[in-house]
Motif scaffolding. Structure first.
Motif, PDB file in Angstrom:
ATOM      1  N   ILE A   4      -6.011  -8.784  -3.695  1.00 31.49           N
ATOM      2  CA  ILE A   4      -5.075  -7.792  -3.175  1.00 31.49           C
ATOM      3  C   ILE A   4      -4.338  -7.175  -4.351  1.00 31.49           C
ATOM      4  O   ILE A   4      -3.920  -7.890  -5.270  1.00 31.49           O
ATOM      5  CB  ILE A   4      -4.098  -8.402  -2.149  1.00 31.49           C
ATOM      6  CG1 ILE A   4      -3.254  -7.311  -1.514  1.00 31.49           C
ATOM      7  CG2 ILE A   4      -3.221  -9.475  -2.758  1.00 31.49           C
ATOM      8  CD1 ILE A   4      -2.723  -7.663  -0.162  1.00 31.49           C
ATOM      9  N   LYS A   5      -4.246  -5.863  -4.351  1.00 27.89           N
ATOM     10  CA  LYS A   5      -3.561  -5.199  -5.456  1.00 27.89           C
ATOM     11  C   LYS A   5      -2.069  -5.513  -5.381  1.00 27.89           C
ATOM     12  O   LYS A   5      -1.449  -5.322  -4.329  1.00 27.89           O
ATOM     13  CB  LYS A   5      -3.831  -3.699  -5.415  1.00 27.89           C
ATOM     14  CG  LYS A   5      -5.268  -3.373  -5.786  1.00 27.89           C
ATOM     15  CD  LYS A   5      -5.492  -1.897  -5.983  1.00 27.89           C
ATOM     16  CE  LYS A   5      -6.930  -1.643  -6.422  1.00 27.89           C
ATOM     17  NZ  LYS A   5      -7.255  -0.221  -6.512  1.00 27.89           N
ATOM     18  N   THR A   6      -1.559  -5.996  -6.474  1.00 25.68           N
ATOM     19  CA  THR A   6      -0.189  -6.505  -6.518  1.00 25.68           C
ATOM     20  C   THR A   6       0.616  -5.756  -7.570  1.00 25.68           C
ATOM     21  O   THR A   6       0.141  -5.538  -8.681  1.00 25.68           O
ATOM     22  CB  THR A   6      -0.213  -8.017  -6.822  1.00 25.68           C
ATOM     23  OG1 THR A   6      -0.975  -8.672  -5.790  1.00 25.68           O
ATOM     24  CG2 THR A   6       1.180  -8.602  -6.863  1.00 25.68           C
ATOM     25  N   GLU A  85      -4.637   1.629  -1.184  1.00 20.32           N
ATOM     26  CA  GLU A  85      -4.920   0.568  -0.212  1.00 20.32           C
ATOM     27  C   GLU A  85      -3.648  -0.259  -0.041  1.00 20.32           C
ATOM     28  O   GLU A  85      -2.652  -0.020  -0.725  1.00 20.32           O
ATOM     29  CB  GLU A  85      -6.079  -0.315  -0.676  1.00 20.32           C
ATOM     30  CG  GLU A  85      -5.823  -1.033  -1.979  1.00 20.32           C
ATOM     31  CD  GLU A  85      -7.055  -1.796  -2.473  1.00 20.32           C
ATOM     32  OE1 GLU A  85      -7.025  -3.030  -2.377  1.00 20.32           O
ATOM     33  OE2 GLU A  85      -8.014  -1.154  -2.943  1.00 20.32           O
ATOM     34  N   THR A  86      -3.689  -1.221   0.873  1.00 20.92           N
ATOM     35  CA  THR A  86      -2.540  -2.105   1.080  1.00 20.92           C
ATOM     36  C   THR A  86      -2.178  -2.812  -0.224  1.00 20.92           C
ATOM     37  O   THR A  86      -3.070  -3.227  -0.976  1.00 20.92           O
ATOM     38  CB  THR A  86      -2.857  -3.154   2.168  1.00 20.92           C
ATOM     39  OG1 THR A  86      -3.022  -2.470   3.414  1.00 20.92           O
ATOM     40  CG2 THR A  86      -1.744  -4.179   2.314  1.00 20.92           C
ATOM     41  N   ILE A 106       0.197 -13.791   2.842  1.00 21.16           N
ATOM     42  CA  ILE A 106      -1.134 -13.176   2.927  1.00 21.16           C
ATOM     43  C   ILE A 106      -1.930 -13.774   4.087  1.00 21.16           C
ATOM     44  O   ILE A 106      -2.595 -13.062   4.840  1.00 21.16           O
ATOM     45  CB  ILE A 106      -1.874 -13.328   1.580  1.00 21.16           C
ATOM     46  CG1 ILE A 106      -1.168 -12.474   0.503  1.00 21.16           C
ATOM     47  CG2 ILE A 106      -3.347 -12.932   1.707  1.00 21.16           C
ATOM     48  CD1 ILE A 106      -1.613 -12.755  -0.910  1.00 21.16           C
ATOM     49  N   LEU A 129       3.805  -7.031   2.064  1.00 23.71           N
ATOM     50  CA  LEU A 129       2.584  -6.235   2.050  1.00 23.71           C
ATOM     51  C   LEU A 129       2.876  -4.898   2.731  1.00 23.71           C
ATOM     52  O   LEU A 129       3.454  -4.863   3.824  1.00 23.71           O
ATOM     53  CB  LEU A 129       1.470  -6.968   2.812  1.00 23.71           C
ATOM     54  CG  LEU A 129       0.985  -8.265   2.164  1.00 23.71           C
ATOM     55  CD1 LEU A 129       0.271  -9.135   3.176  1.00 23.71           C
ATOM     56  CD2 LEU A 129       0.070  -7.951   1.001  1.00 23.71           C
TER      57      LEU A 129
END
Length: 193
Positions: A4-6, A85-86, A106, A129
Motif C-alpha cells: 500500500i502506498k504510504t 490509488e488508496t 489495514i 487510509l
C-alpha cells in the motif's frame, strides 16, 4: 508484504516546535526515523511529503505539497495526486505508531472508504487510509479553505477502526515540552515499536 502506498506528512510549519518536527532529534535520531523504521518492519517504503531538504538524507522519495499551507488535508491531496490509488497516511509528529496498529487498520479496512483508527475513544485521522476517489472532494475543501480533518472524516462516512489492544503510538509531539516528555519516556523504557 503489505503493498500500500504510504505517505508520511511532514510538510507543516511546525510553528509550535519552532523548527521542522520530523527532523527534530528524539533520543538521538530524527523523529520521523521512528516511523520509517516501523514501516520497514512491514516492508513498506514510505514517501515523505515535506519541504525541508534535510529529508533527502533518508534515501526515500520526498515530494513537496502540491498546494502549500493547507495543513494535513493538503498533504492527503498531495499523496492522492501522487499515488492515484488508496493511500496510508501517517503524521510525522506521531513517531511511535506501532506496526501492530498499522496492520490492524489495514486488515480491518473497508474498501473505497476513509478508514481511521480509534484508540480509547479518540479518533486518529492522521493514521488512516484515504481512497483515491476522494480527490475531487478534498480539492473542493482546499479551495473553500475547509481544512479541519475531523470535519472531513465525519462528513465522508469514515469507517472507524477501534484498536482492542494497548498502544503507545498516538502521542503527538508538537512542542518542545512534548518532546522533552517523550525523551523522558524513552529513557525510562517506553516501548517505541
Amino acid at each position: 508484504m503489505i503493498t500500500i502506498k504510504t505517505y508520511l506528512l511532514s510538510g507543516g510549519k511546525s510553528s509550535r516546535m519552532g523548527e521542522d518536527k520530523g527532523l527534530k532529534s528524539l533520543s538521538g535520531k530524527p523523529m520521523i526515523s521512528y516511523l520509517v523504521d516501523t514501516l520497514r518492519q512491514l516492508d513498506i517504503i514510505p514517501v515523505i511529503i515535506a519541504h525541508h531538504p534535510g529529508y533527502k538524507s533518508f534515501g526515500l522519495t520526498v515530494i513537496p505539497d502540491k498546494i502549500k499551507d493547507k495543513g494535513p488535508l493538503g498533504g492527503i491531496y498531495t499523496a492522492l495526486s501522487h499515488a492515484w490509488e488508496t493511500v496510508l497516511i501517517i503524521s510525522a509528529d506521531t513517531p511511535f505508531v506501532d506496526s501492530k496498529a498499522i496492520e490492524y487498520l489495514i486488515r480491518h479496512h473497508i474498501a473505497d472508504r476513509i478508514n481511521v483508527l480509534d484508540y480509547k475513544g479518540k479518533i486518529q485521522p492522521l493514521c488512516g487510509l484515504y481512497p483515491f476517489q476522494l480527490l475531487p472532494k478534498i480539492e473542493s475543501n482546499l479551495i473553500a479553505n475547509k481544512l479541519k480533518m475531523m470535519d472531513f472524516v465525519t462528513e465522508n462516512d469514515a469507517n472507524i477502526v477501534s484498536i482492542p489492544f494497548e498502544s503507545n503510538g498516538f502521542q503527538n509531539i508538537n512542542t518542545p515540552e512534548e518532546l522533552s516528555k517523550a525523551e523522558y519516556e524513552i529513557s525510562n523504557n517506553f516501548k517505541t515499536v
